[in-house]
Design a protein around this motif. Structure first.
Motif, PDB file in Angstrom:
ATOM      1  N   ARG A  73      -5.872 -13.796  -3.227  1.00 54.97           N
ATOM      2  CA  ARG A  73      -4.629 -13.029  -3.128  1.00 54.97           C
ATOM      3  C   ARG A  73      -4.830 -11.585  -3.618  1.00 54.97           C
ATOM      4  N   MET A  74      -5.664 -11.412  -4.610  1.00 55.99           N
ATOM      5  CA  MET A  74      -5.996 -10.046  -5.028  1.00 55.99           C
ATOM      6  C   MET A  74      -6.691  -9.300  -3.898  1.00 55.99           C
ATOM      7  N   ALA A  75      -7.645  -9.976  -3.273  1.00 57.53           N
ATOM      8  CA  ALA A  75      -8.384  -9.337  -2.179  1.00 57.53           C
ATOM      9  C   ALA A  75      -7.458  -8.948  -1.040  1.00 57.53           C
ATOM     10  N   GLN A  76      -6.495  -9.816  -0.720  1.00 57.86           N
ATOM     11  CA  GLN A  76      -5.558  -9.501   0.365  1.00 57.86           C
ATOM     12  C   GLN A  76      -4.676  -8.316   0.015  1.00 57.86           C
ATOM     13  N   ARG A  77      -4.181  -8.278  -1.216  1.00 54.91           N
ATOM     14  CA  ARG A  77      -3.358  -7.130  -1.629  1.00 54.91           C
ATOM     15  C   ARG A  77      -4.181  -5.837  -1.614  1.00 54.91           C
ATOM     16  N   ALA A  78      -5.448  -5.927  -1.983  1.00 52.78           N
ATOM     17  CA  ALA A  78      -6.317  -4.744  -1.956  1.00 52.78           C
ATOM     18  C   ALA A  78      -6.473  -4.248  -0.525  1.00 52.78           C
ATOM     19  N   ARG A  79      -6.664  -5.173   0.407  1.00 57.67           N
ATOM     20  CA  ARG A  79      -6.785  -4.765   1.815  1.00 57.67           C
ATOM     21  C   ARG A  79      -5.497  -4.110   2.307  1.00 57.67           C
ATOM     22  N   ASP A  80      -4.354  -4.654   1.866  1.00 59.80           N
ATOM     23  CA  ASP A  80      -3.071  -4.080   2.282  1.00 59.80           C
ATOM     24  C   ASP A  80      -2.920  -2.641   1.772  1.00 59.80           C
ATOM     25  N   VAL A  81      -3.339  -2.406   0.528  1.00 62.62           N
ATOM     26  CA  VAL A  81      -3.232  -1.053  -0.036  1.00 62.62           C
ATOM     27  C   VAL A  81      -4.141  -0.094   0.726  1.00 62.62           C
TER      28      VAL A  81
ATOM     29  N   GLU B 158       9.407   4.208  -8.538  1.00 64.66           N
ATOM     30  CA  GLU B 158      10.357   5.256  -8.172  1.00 64.66           C
ATOM     31  C   GLU B 158      10.111   5.812  -6.777  1.00 64.66           C
ATOM     32  N   HIS B 159       9.032   5.371  -6.116  1.00 65.66           N
ATOM     33  CA  HIS B 159       8.656   5.960  -4.833  1.00 65.66           C
ATOM     34  C   HIS B 159       8.639   4.907  -3.730  1.00 65.66           C
ATOM     35  N   ASP B 160       8.928   5.365  -2.519  1.00 57.60           N
ATOM     36  CA  ASP B 160       8.992   4.491  -1.346  1.00 57.60           C
ATOM     37  C   ASP B 160       7.830   4.822  -0.421  1.00 57.60           C
ATOM     38  N   HIS B 161       6.858   3.927  -0.391  1.00 58.22           N
ATOM     39  CA  HIS B 161       5.693   4.095   0.475  1.00 58.22           C
ATOM     40  C   HIS B 161       5.123   2.710   0.737  1.00 58.22           C
ATOM     41  N   PRO B 162       4.601   2.449   1.935  1.00 58.85           N
ATOM     42  CA  PRO B 162       4.073   1.103   2.245  1.00 58.85           C
ATOM     43  C   PRO B 162       2.962   0.634   1.302  1.00 58.85           C
ATOM     44  N   ALA B 163       2.283   1.576   0.612  1.00 57.93           N
ATOM     45  CA  ALA B 163       1.202   1.156  -0.284  1.00 57.93           C
ATOM     46  C   ALA B 163       1.708   0.678  -1.636  1.00 57.93           C
ATOM     47  N   ILE B 164       2.943   1.049  -1.978  1.00 59.98           N
ATOM     48  CA  ILE B 164       3.421   0.752  -3.336  1.00 59.98           C
ATOM     49  C   ILE B 164       3.592  -0.745  -3.597  1.00 59.98           C
ATOM     50  N   PRO B 165       4.322  -1.516  -2.753  1.00 58.24           N
ATOM     51  CA  PRO B 165       4.490  -2.950  -3.063  1.00 58.24           C
ATOM     52  C   PRO B 165       3.174  -3.706  -3.204  1.00 58.24           C
ATOM     53  N   PRO B 166       2.213  -3.563  -2.264  1.00 58.96           N
ATOM     54  CA  PRO B 166       0.958  -4.307  -2.471  1.00 58.96           C
ATOM     55  C   PRO B 166       0.156  -3.799  -3.663  1.00 58.96           C
ATOM     56  N   LEU B 167       0.283  -2.502  -3.983  1.00 64.64           N
ATOM     57  CA  LEU B 167      -0.425  -1.987  -5.151  1.00 64.64           C
ATOM     58  C   LEU B 167       0.134  -2.589  -6.440  1.00 64.64           C
ATOM     59  N   LEU B 168       1.455  -2.666  -6.544  1.00 62.90           N
ATOM     60  CA  LEU B 168       2.064  -3.289  -7.717  1.00 62.90           C
ATOM     61  C   LEU B 168       1.667  -4.756  -7.816  1.00 62.90           C
ATOM     62  N   ALA B 169       1.658  -5.451  -6.669  1.00 64.99           N
ATOM     63  CA  ALA B 169       1.261  -6.858  -6.672  1.00 64.99           C
ATOM     64  C   ALA B 169      -0.197  -7.004  -7.089  1.00 64.99           C
ATOM     65  N   TYR B 170      -1.063  -6.105  -6.599  1.00 62.94           N
ATOM     66  CA  TYR B 170      -2.479  -6.157  -6.980  1.00 62.94           C
ATOM     67  C   TYR B 170      -2.644  -5.954  -8.482  1.00 62.94           C
TER      68      TYR B 170
ATOM     69  N   LEU C 119      -3.627 -10.561 -14.690  1.00 60.17           N
ATOM     70  CA  LEU C 119      -3.764 -11.988 -14.954  1.00 60.17           C
ATOM     71  C   LEU C 119      -5.228 -12.413 -14.863  1.00 60.17           C
ATOM     72  N   HIS C 120      -5.915 -11.921 -13.842  1.00 63.83           N
ATOM     73  CA  HIS C 120      -7.310 -12.309 -13.615  1.00 63.83           C
ATOM     74  C   HIS C 120      -8.220 -11.839 -14.738  1.00 63.83           C
ATOM     75  N   THR C 121      -8.042 -10.600 -15.183  1.00 62.16           N
ATOM     76  CA  THR C 121      -8.944 -10.050 -16.195  1.00 62.16           C
ATOM     77  C   THR C 121      -8.556 -10.454 -17.613  1.00 62.16           C
TER      78      THR C 121
END
Length: 568
Positions: A201-209, A247-259, A265-267
Motif C-alpha cells: 500500500r505504501m508502494a501504491q501511494r508512492a506511485r500515485d504521488v 490547506e492545499h488542493d492538488h491531486p498529489a496531496i491525498p496520496p502523499l498524506l496517506a503515504y 507506521l512502517h518505520t
C-alpha cells in the motif's frame, strides 16, 4: 555478611544507603534506629538479604540511581517498597535550592548517562559506591534543611523516587503485547512487502504521488525533493508537514498524506520494531523518569510515549489476566484550578467534563471551542479562536488565569518559576539575557528589540505552561506511588495462574505495566481485576488530597477492564 551482630536489621523508620563496596555491596544506616551501622554483603547474597529486610518492613533505601539498583533486584525477584533517588533529587535541588546540594550543573536523570555525583562505569549504569551514596545524601539533606519550602520539596523527592521504582517495575514486567495481532494490523494497513521490501500500500501511494506530480524518479522519503516537486507543480507550500499540506488542493496531496501515515507506521512500529522491542510477548521500552524539565517522563528507546492508537488492540492480556486501563480527564486544567484555589473552575469540572462545564458557563459555544480556549490559556495562544476566547476565561475564572498570567510575566522578565511542590524552571540562559540587555541599550536597532520581545514572549509561554504541566506531573507521580503501594497489598494468585512473561516479581500479582503522563495500564489476574480497578480510583483520590488538601476538586477517570487496551 558482616555487621554489628547486636543491631537489628533496618526497619521502616530507618534510612539506609545501599551501594557497592569493593566486589560486593554495603548497607549503611543514615538515620533512624542506629545511625552508622553497616552491613557488608557478598555479591551473591545481597539480593536475598534485601528481600529478607523488605519482608520485615523495609527502610527507605538511598540509591545513587534507584532505577538501576531496583532493576538488578527485580532480576532476582526482589522489589523495593521505598527509596530515595539521589540522581533525581540532585536535579531538582540544584535548581530549586540556592547553592544546590553540590557544585556544578545538575545531571539529567538518565539511568544511562554519567553524572557529577558519582564516577560510573563507562560500560553502563552503576549503583554507586555505598560511602559516596551516604555522603551525597547528607549533602542533600543539608541543602533541604535550608530551603524555604522544604516540606513540599521532600514530598516531591519522595514522589520522584517512587517514580524511579515504577519505571524499573514496568521495564522488568513489560507491557503484554500480542505479536500475531500486531502483524495482522500491519498486514491490513500496509499490505505485503514487494521485492524492494516496501509494503504494497505504501508502494501504491508512492506511485500515485509520482504520477500526480509527473516525477517518476521522485524519492518520497526526501522532504527536499517532495517540497521542490510540489512547488514546481504550483503548490505554494513551505514545508511538507501535514498541517500545511491539508490547506492545499492538488491531486498529489491525498496520496502523499496517506503515504506519510503508512511510512510512519512502517518505520516506527513495523516488523523491525516488533522484533526489537516486543519479543516474547512483552513490550519493554526504556523509560526516563523526569526526562523533561517539567518532570514529565520521556523514553530513550522503543517509542513508549508514542504508541499509535491503531496498535492499542495489540496490548493484550495473558490468558486468565486482564488489562485495567485508566486515564484522567483534563488533568492539567484541573490541576490549575487546584493550584489557584479557583472554586468556580473546580465547580465547572466537578463530576463532569470540564469543557462541557465551560460551555455551560458561557465561556464558549461548543465543547471544541472550550478546549481551544483552555489550551490557549495553558500555552499562551494570542491569536485566532484562542485569542478571542481566553479573555472570557479571565472574566469567569480570574484566580486560575492569574496563576498562568503571573507565571508568563515572570518568564518574560527572565525570572524562574516553580511548580506546586517546588520544581524550579531552568534559567533562560546567558544568550537570552545578553539579547535582552542589548535590546534595552539606548539606540538599539529595532530588529534587535523585536528579537528580544519575541524571545521574552517565548520564555513567558514556557513558564506559563511549566507551572501547570509540572504540577500535573507531580500529581501523576503521587498517583503512581500510591497505586504501587495499593497493588502490593492485593494477594497474589496461585502459581498455576501466573503470567510467566512478566518475570519473577510480577508473575502472580497485579502490576503497573505502562504509564503516559495521565494514563496507566495495569496487567492483573482476572480474579483481581475489581480490586485493582478500585486501587486505581482510590489512588487518584488520595493523590488529589495529598497535593491539594481539602480543596473541592475531583480527578475523574475513564477506566475500563478488558482483554486489550483498545480505546473505543
Amino acid at each position: 555478611m558482616t555487621g554489628d551482630p547486636g543491631s537489628p536489621w533496618p526497619g521502616k523508620r530507618d534510612v539506609v544507603a545501599l551501594g557497592r563496596a569493593g566486589e560486593g555491596w554495603a548497607a549503611i544506616v543514615l538515620a533512624g534506629s542506629a545511625p552508622g551501622t553497616r552491613w557488608d554483603l557478598d555479591a551473591g547474597a545481597w539480593a536475598s538479604w534485601v528481600a529478607e529486610v523488605e519482608r520485615g518492613g523495609g527502610p527507605r533505601w538511598v540509591c545513587a540511581d534507584a532505577k538501576a539498583t531496583a532493576a538488578l533486584l527485580l532480576g532476582e525477584g526482589v522489589r523495593l517498597a521505598r527509596c530515595y533517588d539521589l540522581r533525581l533529587a540532585h536535579d531538582i535541588l540544584a535548581r530549586s535550592v540556592p547553592g544546590g546540594p553540590v557544585s556544578g550543573p545538575a545531571p539529567r536523570p538518565r539511568a544511562d548517562t554519567p553524572g557529577a555525583l558519582f564516577e560510573l562505569d563507562a560500560e553502563g549504569p552503576d549503583p554507586g559506591d555505598a560511602v559516596e551514596v551516604a555522603r551525597a545524601w547528607e549533602r542533600q539533606q543539608r541543602a533541604l534543611a535550608g530551603a524555604a519550602n522544604a516540606d513540599r520539596l521532600r514530598l516531591l523527592l519522595a514522589a520522584e523516587s517512587a517514580g524511579a521504582l515504577v519505571a524499573a517495575d514496568m521495564e522488568a514486567a513489560g507491557l503484554p503485547w500480542d505479536r500475531a495481532h500486531h502483524e495482522r494490523i500491519l498486514d491490513a494497513e500496509l499490505g505485503a512487502a514487494d521485492a524492494s521490501g516496501m509494503p504494497a500500500r505504501m508502494a501504491q501511494r508512492a506511485r500515485d504521488v509520482r504520477r500526480a506530480l509527473g516525477r517518476e524518479a521522485l524519492v518520497l522519503d526526501s522532504p527536499g525533493q517532495v517540497l521542490a516537486a510540489l512547488q514546481a507543480a504550483g503548490v505554494p507550500v513551505r514545508s511538507t508537514s501535514r498541517g500545511e499540506l491539508v490547506e492545499h488542493d492538488h491531486p498529489a496531496i491525498p496520496p502523499l498524506l496517506a503515504y506519510k501515515k503508512l511510512a510512519r507506521l512502517h518505520t516506527a512500529n513495523g516488523r523491525e520494531w516488533l522484533a526489537a522491542w516486543a519479543p516474547a510477548g512483552r513490550f519493554r521500552p526504556e523509560y526516563v523518569p523526569a526526562g523533561v524539565v517539567t518532570g514529565r517522563w520521556a523514553s530513550s528507546g522503543g517509542g513508549a510515549l508514542q504508541i499509535p492508537r491503531l496498535l492499542r488492540p495489540a496490548v493484550r492480556a495473558d490468558p486468565g489476566w486482564r488489562i485495567v486501563a485508566a486515564d484522567v480527564a483534563q488533568l492539567e486544567p484541573r490541576v490549575l484550578a487546584a493550584m489557584a484555589r479557583d472554586e468556580a473552575m473546580a465547580s465547572a469540572a466537578r463530576g463532569a467534563d470540564l469543557y462541557a462545564g465551560l460551555v455551560a458557563r458561557g465561556v464558549a459555544a461548543t465543547r471544541a471551542e472550550a478546549k481551544v480556549a483552555m489550551l490557549g490559556a495553558l500555552y499562551g495562544a494570542t491569536s485566532g479562536d484562542a485569542g478571542r476566547l481566553v479573555p472570557r476565561l479571565r472574566r469567569t475564572f480570574g484566580r486560575a488565569m492569574h496563576v498562568v498570567d503571573a507565571a508568563a510575566r515572570a518568564g518574560e522578565r527572565g525570572e524562574q518559576v516553580a511548580t506546586w511542590l517546588g520544581r524550579t524552571s531552568p534559567d533562560p540562559g546567558a544568550a537570552w539575557r545578553a539579547l535582552q540587555d542589548e535590546a534595552a541599550a539606548e539606540g538599539a536597532p529595532e530588529a534587535v528589540r523585536d528579537a528580544a520581545r519575541r524571545a521574552a514572549r517565548e520564555q513567558g509561554r514556557f513558564t506559563r505552561n511549566f507551572v501547570v504541566q509540572g504540577t500535573a506531573a507531580e500529581w501523576a507521580l503521587a498517583w503512581l506511588a500510591d497505586l504501587r503501594i495499593r497493588l502490593a497489598q492485593i494477594p497474589p494468585v496461585d502459581p498455576d495462574r501466573a503470567g510467566t512473561g512478566s518475570g519473577p516479581a510480577f508473575s502472580r500479582v497485579p502490576h503497573i505495566a505502562f504509564f503516559l503522563h495521565d494514563e496507566v495500564i495495569l496487567h492483573v489476574p482476572a480474579e483481581r481485576a475489581d480490586a485493582a480497578a478500585r486501587a486505581v480510583r482510590d489512588a487518584a483520590e488520595a493523590a488529589g488530597r495529598l497535593l491539594f488538601g481539602a480543596f473541592p476538586l475531583d480527578f475523574p477517570l475513564d477506566l475500563a477492564v478488558r482483554e486489550d487496551a483498545a480505546k473505543e
